[in-house]
Design a protein around this motif. Sequence first.
Motif, PDB file in Angstrom:
ATOM      1  N   PRO A   1      20.032  13.399  38.167  1.00  2.76           N
ATOM      2  CA  PRO A   1      20.844  13.511  37.627  1.00  2.76           C
ATOM      3  C   PRO A   1      21.832  14.131  36.372  1.00  2.76           C
ATOM      4  O   PRO A   1      20.532  14.177  35.284  1.00  2.76           O
ATOM      5  CB  PRO A   1      21.818  12.137  37.308  1.00  2.76           C
ATOM      6  CG  PRO A   1      20.067  11.022  38.030  1.00  2.76           C
ATOM      7  CD  PRO A   1      18.788  11.752  37.999  1.00  2.76           C
TER       8      PRO A   1
ATOM      9  N   ASP B   1      27.606  13.698  46.483  1.00  2.00           N
ATOM     10  CA  ASP B   1      26.869  13.506  45.469  1.00  2.00           C
ATOM     11  C   ASP B   1      27.661  12.234  44.304  1.00  2.00           C
ATOM     12  O   ASP B   1      26.524  12.730  42.706  1.00  2.00           O
ATOM     13  CB  ASP B   1      25.453  13.578  44.783  1.00  2.00           C
ATOM     14  CG  ASP B   1      24.624  12.537  44.788  1.00  2.00           C
ATOM     15  OD1 ASP B   1      24.149  11.591  45.783  1.00  2.00           O
ATOM     16  OD2 ASP B   1      23.750  13.123  43.608  1.00  2.00           O
TER      17      ASP B   1
ATOM     18  N   ASP C   1      28.965   9.083  42.755  1.00  2.00           N
ATOM     19  CA  ASP C   1      28.066   8.616  42.466  1.00  2.00           C
ATOM     20  C   ASP C   1      26.957   8.302  42.027  1.00  2.00           C
ATOM     21  O   ASP C   1      27.080   8.191  40.371  1.00  2.00           O
ATOM     22  CB  ASP C   1      28.184   7.538  43.022  1.00  2.00           C
ATOM     23  CG  ASP C   1      26.858   7.658  44.202  1.00  2.00           C
ATOM     24  OD1 ASP C   1      26.822   9.044  44.804  1.00  2.00           O
ATOM     25  OD2 ASP C   1      26.741   6.872  44.554  1.00  2.00           O
ATOM     26  N   LYS C   2      26.280  10.157  41.927  1.00  2.00           N
ATOM     27  CA  LYS C   2      24.764  10.121  40.770  1.00  2.00           C
ATOM     28  C   LYS C   2      24.867  11.307  40.575  1.00  2.00           C
ATOM     29  O   LYS C   2      24.171  11.239  39.615  1.00  2.00           O
ATOM     30  CB  LYS C   2      23.607   9.705  42.524  1.00  2.00           C
ATOM     31  CG  LYS C   2      23.832   8.427  42.439  1.00  2.00           C
ATOM     32  CD  LYS C   2      22.084   8.299  43.308  1.00  2.00           C
ATOM     33  CE  LYS C   2      22.919   6.721  43.524  1.00  2.00           C
ATOM     34  NZ  LYS C   2      21.388   6.479  44.283  1.00  2.00           N
TER      35      LYS C   2
ATOM     36  N   ARG D   1      23.558  14.476  41.124  1.00  2.00           N
ATOM     37  CA  ARG D   1      21.982  14.868  41.311  1.00  2.00           C
ATOM     38  C   ARG D   1      22.286  16.326  41.737  1.00  2.00           C
ATOM     39  O   ARG D   1      21.676  17.449  41.756  1.00  2.00           O
ATOM     40  CB  ARG D   1      21.149  14.064  42.580  1.00  2.00           C
ATOM     41  CG  ARG D   1      20.882  12.612  41.872  1.00  2.00           C
ATOM     42  CD  ARG D   1      20.438  11.768  43.345  1.00  2.00           C
ATOM     43  NE  ARG D   1      21.121  11.495  43.834  1.00  2.00           N
ATOM     44  CZ  ARG D   1      21.135  10.919  45.052  1.00  2.00           C
ATOM     45  NH1 ARG D   1      19.498  10.236  44.804  1.00  2.00           N
ATOM     46  NH2 ARG D   1      21.615  10.648  46.098  1.00  2.00           N
TER      47      ARG D   1
END
Length: 346
Positions: A96, A112, A114-115, A117
């Motif tokens: 991340p 992505d 929420d993370k 990455r």
Amino acid sequence: MAGTLAACGSSSDGAGGSAGSKTVTLVSHDSWAASKDVVAAFEKSSGYKVRVLEDGDAGQAVNKAVLTKDNPQGDVFFGVDNTLLSRALDNGLFQPYEAKGSDLVRPEYRADQDKHRVTPVDTGDICVNYDKAYFDQHKLTPPKSLDDLTEPRYKDLLVTENAGSSSPGLGFLLGTAARYGDGGWEGYWKKLKANGVKVVDSWEQAYNEEFSGSAGGKKAKGDRPLVVSYASSPPVEVVYADPQPDTAPTGVADGTCFRQVEYAGLLSNAKNPEGGKALLDFLLGKTFQEDMPLNMFVYPVREGAQVPEVFRKFGPQAKDPQTMDPARIAENRDQWVKAWTSLVLK
């Protein structure tokens, strides 16, 4: 994007790798390109020397990055797109990091969330291109839609890439799945096959050898006036022509397009994670975002980034491209490619 025509590569020191804290290594597909002065400005301001490792087309580069994730070739990977994103994420390729400027990325290109990455870097549309001269000479109207491509008047005119080995080939397959659904895309490809579609392994082969409208295709005596390429391919034919023509020799069938988004990420076992973070910030910065169109022939994802007039004029984005949620791609991609291979190549 994998398969775009690239200008000269960026600066690199070619030695040392990421083990030295002052070198940051970018791993990418073969279509990476940036202006030397733009990269030099980043090197001067950040104190890091940029080393670039180009590793084949997008699919090949992603697969190799996954295989070497425990001892990666570099610090940042650039060039995984929405068609292959789940493969990279599911295999733990990235760690991340929320790059500076992420809040300025257009919402439709984010992933992505929420993370964090991956960082969106560019976007482009995979579309059928046509050779204007061929259609003028044969007094034939170029196709406008996916449906048109199955009509008898376009028999033996289209060349596309293998969906199992080529990023634009896969994007074109996904575009047909988005357009015709689970119950219809195979029937569509049966019609395309019956209408003489030719399949080759790579974009380079399709566009620069088989397609009659490109500069490379003309030299190679390509005889297919329709090719799966990009909406941004026509400005390439203008920018690199000498003298530059007033109009592009190729056009785009706007109703055949599938939107592609490319991402970069900090590799999980990067030797120089701080340098990698600085490089990701740079890729999302306005200077690099505005440098991309005439180097990699893609559109910026950052709000407010300007696009050169020649790019807007000859390579506008598709008005209503096919799109697909990355989760649906992840769920179906491998089985679709397997079915496509059995249907089209055997």
